[in-house]
Structure formats: C-alpha cells, structure tokens
Scaffold this motif. Structure first.
Motif, PDB file in Angstrom:
ATOM      1  N   PRO A  64       0.807  -1.219   0.000  1.00  0.00           N
ATOM      2  CA  PRO A  64       0.000   0.000   0.000  1.00  0.00           C
ATOM      3  C   PRO A  64       0.842   1.273   0.000  1.00  0.00           C
ATOM      4  N   PHE A  65       1.967   1.274   0.746  1.00  0.00           N
ATOM      5  CA  PHE A  65       2.771   2.495   0.783  1.00  0.00           C
ATOM      6  C   PHE A  65       3.453   2.732  -0.555  1.00  0.00           C
ATOM      7  N   ALA A  66       3.866   1.651  -1.240  1.00  0.00           N
ATOM      8  CA  ALA A  66       4.406   1.804  -2.589  1.00  0.00           C
ATOM      9  C   ALA A  66       3.344   2.382  -3.523  1.00  0.00           C
ATOM     10  N   ALA A  67       2.094   1.951  -3.346  1.00  0.00           N
ATOM     11  CA  ALA A  67       1.000   2.488  -4.163  1.00  0.00           C
ATOM     12  C   ALA A  67       0.800   3.976  -3.907  1.00  0.00           C
ATOM     13  N   GLU A  68       0.898   4.392  -2.651  1.00  0.00           N
ATOM     14  CA  GLU A  68       0.760   5.811  -2.326  1.00  0.00           C
ATOM     15  C   GLU A  68       1.890   6.632  -2.953  1.00  0.00           C
ATOM     16  N   CYS A  69       3.107   6.119  -2.871  1.00  0.00           N
ATOM     17  CA  CYS A  69       4.248   6.830  -3.470  1.00  0.00           C
ATOM     18  C   CYS A  69       4.089   6.920  -4.987  1.00  0.00           C
ATOM     19  N   LEU A  70       3.621   5.848  -5.612  1.00  0.00           N
ATOM     20  CA  LEU A  70       3.395   5.859  -7.056  1.00  0.00           C
ATOM     21  C   LEU A  70       2.343   6.895  -7.428  1.00  0.00           C
ATOM     22  N   ALA A  71       1.239   6.913  -6.697  1.00  0.00           N
ATOM     23  CA  ALA A  71       0.162   7.853  -7.006  1.00  0.00           C
ATOM     24  C   ALA A  71       0.623   9.297  -6.852  1.00  0.00           C
ATOM     25  N   GLU A  72       1.428   9.551  -5.828  1.00  0.00           N
ATOM     26  CA  GLU A  72       1.920  10.917  -5.608  1.00  0.00           C
ATOM     27  C   GLU A  72       2.830  11.358  -6.759  1.00  0.00           C
ATOM     28  N   VAL A  90      -0.057  -7.175  -5.063  1.00  0.00           N
ATOM     29  CA  VAL A  90       0.112  -8.424  -4.337  1.00  0.00           C
ATOM     30  C   VAL A  90      -1.066  -8.682  -3.408  1.00  0.00           C
ATOM     31  N   GLY A  91      -1.617  -7.623  -2.788  1.00  0.00           N
ATOM     32  CA  GLY A  91      -2.690  -7.808  -1.822  1.00  0.00           C
ATOM     33  C   GLY A  91      -3.854  -6.856  -2.032  1.00  0.00           C
ATOM     34  N   ALA A  92      -4.954  -7.156  -1.332  1.00  0.00           N
ATOM     35  CA  ALA A  92      -6.178  -6.374  -1.480  1.00  0.00           C
ATOM     36  C   ALA A  92      -5.997  -4.932  -1.014  1.00  0.00           C
ATOM     37  N   ALA A  93      -5.216  -4.715   0.050  1.00  0.00           N
ATOM     38  CA  ALA A  93      -5.025  -3.355   0.543  1.00  0.00           C
ATOM     39  C   ALA A  93      -4.270  -2.507  -0.481  1.00  0.00           C
ATOM     40  N   THR A  94      -3.292  -3.102  -1.150  1.00  0.00           N
ATOM     41  CA  THR A  94      -2.559  -2.380  -2.192  1.00  0.00           C
ATOM     42  C   THR A  94      -3.472  -2.063  -3.366  1.00  0.00           C
ATOM     43  N   ALA A  95      -4.288  -3.031  -3.761  1.00  0.00           N
ATOM     44  CA  ALA A  95      -5.234  -2.810  -4.859  1.00  0.00           C
ATOM     45  C   ALA A  95      -6.221  -1.708  -4.518  1.00  0.00           C
ATOM     46  N   ALA A  96      -6.712  -1.708  -3.275  1.00  0.00           N
ATOM     47  CA  ALA A  96      -7.667  -0.675  -2.858  1.00  0.00           C
ATOM     48  C   ALA A  96      -7.026   0.711  -2.895  1.00  0.00           C
TER      49      ALA A  96
END
Length: 263
Positions: A64-72, A90-96
């Motif tokens: 999830p934190f990698a997803a936040e960094c990517l979005a930023e 990899v997981g549901a929290a990252t997908a969300a």
C-alpha cells in the motif's frame, strides 16, 4: 486488573484498520511503533520512469505504501493518467489504494487464495512477458522473487524502490510487555519486524500466541523460538482479527494448522 491487550506492530496508516478489526472481536488493542516507512528522494532513475510511464505495458505494486508513493509521483507528472496499462497488486489493501488514488482496475491473486508474490505470479497474464516493458514499484530491499521471476519470463523490467523501512527501538511500554509476556497475542505481518521484536521477547512472550499472515512467517517464527504461531488466512485486518479470536478461544487452544488457509 485490566485485561491484557493484543499487541499489533503494523507500520503506517494501516495499523488503525487492524486495531479496529481486533477491537470489534472484543479485545483491547495496544499499538507498538517499531518500523517507519519513509519515501525515498527522487533520483534520475525515478524521474526517467515517471516520464516514460506511458511506455510500460504492466505495473506491479507490492505494498500500500508503494502504491501511495506511485500515485503521488504520477500526480506530479501525469495530470491525466496514460491508458493501456495493466496494474497488478500483491494484496487487497494495495489494490484498494491504487483504485482509490488512481481510479484504475487492478489484477489480484485469485479470491480465496493467499496474498503473496507467488500467488500473483501464478496469474495467466504474467506468464509470457517477452519484450514487454514492466515496472515493479516496491520498497528498498525485500525478497527478490518477484523481480527475478518477471525478468526470467522475458519482461524488460524496471524495478523502482520508492520508500525505505526504518526499524525503531520499541518503546519502554512495549519492551515491558515483551519482557513479561503480559499480552493476549502479538500480531505481526512482516518478517523484518518479527526478527526485530524477537530480540526483546522473553520465554514468557515466546509462549504467547503469535498471529502471522503467512506460512513463511510461521516458519520464521519457529526458528526464532516462538512456540504458538497461528497462521491467518491473509494479511487483511479481518483475517488477522479472526486469527486472534481463534487463538484465544479455549476450544481451539491447540491450533490445527491443516485447517487454516495459507496467508
């Protein structure tokens, strides 16, 4: 005397959701801050990847934190998101997190299975990648399985570390809990955190239920001396909370690992 709490050591904002799920099962919860997640400064490699983002066919995000960094980063470079890219988590929290921040559809491991690198790599669309440009967004370090497998399947892979993990010394309160074993269960979903905490665990703590999110972590726990690892059906708050409830049920004191799904 107050009932001892369940200890959780999940870093970042996701700790709040885990605490709520465990509290909903009727347990007091105490959070221990033992790891900080820190975005890495942008480098020329980062900038090149963001500028060329529309050239990637697939983007795999591992947390999830990698997803936040990517979005930023994409918000800075791409006011309008490029089309034609397949996203994987990899997981549901990252997908969300990806869906919430970017509004994209995300491929996940099959429902009912494990949220692991191995499960994601089993997807049919990640089997034949010859010549495809693929971006892997992750933290510093970590297991190399994902990158090595994708590259072996022919992907023109760019692995981008967007954050680092920094271990923190436990607070005096957490050190006292681990020294005395004065808690109902310890919940850990990271091997790095588990190894770090083991340094402060007394024999009493090693004999308390340890809730982990995968069989891989249960194996590590055994090598570190933990006597009662309980494998949750995944790393989601609900799965971990359900495992806490199972561990504290007197009728399930001897956890039958054959009845538990792999996490």
């Amino acid at each position: 005397m107050a009932t001892p709490p369940v200890l959780i050591c999940r870093p970042g904002p996701r700790a709040a959701a885990l605490a709520e799920a465990i509290a909903a099962e009727g347990f007091a919860v105490e959070r221990g801050e033992v790891m900080a997640l820190e975005p890495l400064p942008e480098t020329p490699a980062h900038r090149a990847a963001w500028l060329d983002f529309d050239q990637f066919r697939r983007v795999v995000v591992v947390s999830p934190f990698a997803a936040e960094c990517l979005a930023e980063a994409l918000d800075r470079y791409w006011p309008q998101l490029p089309v034609g890219i397949d996203y994987y988590a990899v997981g549901a929290a990252t997908a969300a997190t990806l869906h919430r921040q970017l509004g994209v559809r995300v491929h996940l491991p099959p429902p009912g299975g494990a949220d692991t690198s191995e499960a994601l790599l089993a997807l049919g669309s990640l089997q034949r990648l010859a010549g495809q440009r693929l971006l892997l967004v992750a933290g510093e370090g970590g297991r190399a399985l994902m990158a090595e497998t994708l590259a072996a399947r022919g992907a023109r892979l760019t692995r981008l570390a967007v954050y680092r993990r920094r271990l923190l010394e436990p607070s005096p309160t957490l050190r006292r809990r681990l020294a005395s074993g004065d808690y109902q269960a310890l919940v850990v979903s990271s091997g790095e955190i588990l190894g770090h905490l083991a340094r402060w665990c007394s024999q009493a703590a090693l004999n308390q239920p340890l809730i982990v999110s995968s069989t891989r972590l249960a194996t590590l726990a055994g090598t570190l001396g933990f006597r009662l690892p309980v494998v949750a059906s995944g790393a989601t708050p609900d799965a971990l909370a359900a495992a806490v409830a199972r561990a504290r049920d007197p009728e399930r004191a001897d956890v039958d690992h054959d009845d538990l799904e792999k996490g």
